[in-house]
Write an enzyme that holds these catalytic residues in place. Structure first.
Site, mmCIF file in Angstrom:
data_model
loop_
_atom_site.group_PDB
_atom_site.id
_atom_site.type_symbol
_atom_site.label_atom_id
_atom_site.label_comp_id
_atom_site.label_asym_id
_atom_site.label_seq_id
_atom_site.Cartn_x
_atom_site.Cartn_y
_atom_site.Cartn_z
ATOM 1 N N GLN A 118 -52.241 -30.756 3.402
ATOM 2 C CA GLN A 118 -52.019 -29.312 3.332
ATOM 3 C C GLN A 118 -50.722 -28.994 2.590
ATOM 4 O OE1 GLN A 118 -53.773 -26.936 6.428
ATOM 5 N NE2 GLN A 118 -53.818 -28.684 7.788
ATOM 6 N N HIS A 119 -50.619 -29.619 1.449
ATOM 7 C CA HIS A 119 -49.523 -29.327 0.538
ATOM 8 C C HIS A 119 -49.930 -29.803 -0.860
ATOM 9 C CE1 HIS A 119 -48.372 -33.520 1.897
ATOM 10 N NE2 HIS A 119 -48.422 -33.664 0.597
ATOM 11 N N ALA A 120 -49.142 -29.422 -1.852
ATOM 12 C CA ALA A 120 -49.318 -29.931 -3.218
ATOM 13 C C ALA A 120 -47.963 -30.467 -3.671
ATOM 14 C CB ALA A 120 -49.784 -28.810 -4.145
#
Ligand code: TYD
Length: 143
Positions: free
Chosen positions: A53-55
């Site tokens: 849940q991140h980039a």
């Protein structure tokens, strides 16, 4: 960023046979397309937890389920989504920059991550609304 670079399944060489077991190897230059700056592994993640849940802005990675199975859903700046199942220690997933990922682990799965950069919190986009803003900018400049 002008064009979307997508995730890609990478076949990692294996040596051995059932009788003696196997060795798999990922070297820079052949399997790993970037100099390796860091290796880390994630384990004992309950099956009902969604990690990731991140980039990342700069970081590129190759992810491998060295045990168990791992499902990775990748969302790109153009809004498209691809899903990958890592279910063998000789199967890796190359993850380029700017991919929002959701990662689910099976019971007792272990994921190793081969990374192009040292750890830097500054490289993370953890706020989904920020990723959405970057997507909107990308979509405006892409057309
Ligand atoms: P994070 O990358 O957010 O894990 P995931 O995406 O799997 O949920 O990392 C979890 C925590 O560990 C976070 O507080 C940062 C820390 N961490 C480091 O300090 N160094 C590292 O190399 C990594 C990968 C994480």
């Amino acid at each position: 960023m002008e064009e979307i670079v997508r995730c890609k399944i990478v076949k990692i060489p294996l040596f051995g046979e059932d009788r003696i077991g196997y060795v798999s190897v990922a070297e820079f230059g052949s399997i790993v397309p970037f100099p390796i700056e860091r290796v880390y592994w994630i384990y004992q993640t309950p099956a009902d937890i969604v990690r990731g849940q991140h980039a990342h802005i700069e970081l590129r990675q190759i992810l491998v389920a060295i045990s168990g199975t791992i499902n990775i859903k990748c969302e790109y700046l153009d809004g498209s989504i691809e899903e990958f199942l890592l279910d063998h220690p000789s199967k890796g997933l190359y993850v380029p920059q700017m991919v929002w990922r959701f990662i689910n682990f099976s019971y007792q799965a272990v994921m190793i991550c081969i990374a192009s950069e040292k750890y830097s919190e500054m490289d993370y986009i953890r706020d989904y609304s920020k990723f959405e803003k970057l997507r909107a900018t990308f979509m405006m400049t892409a057309h």
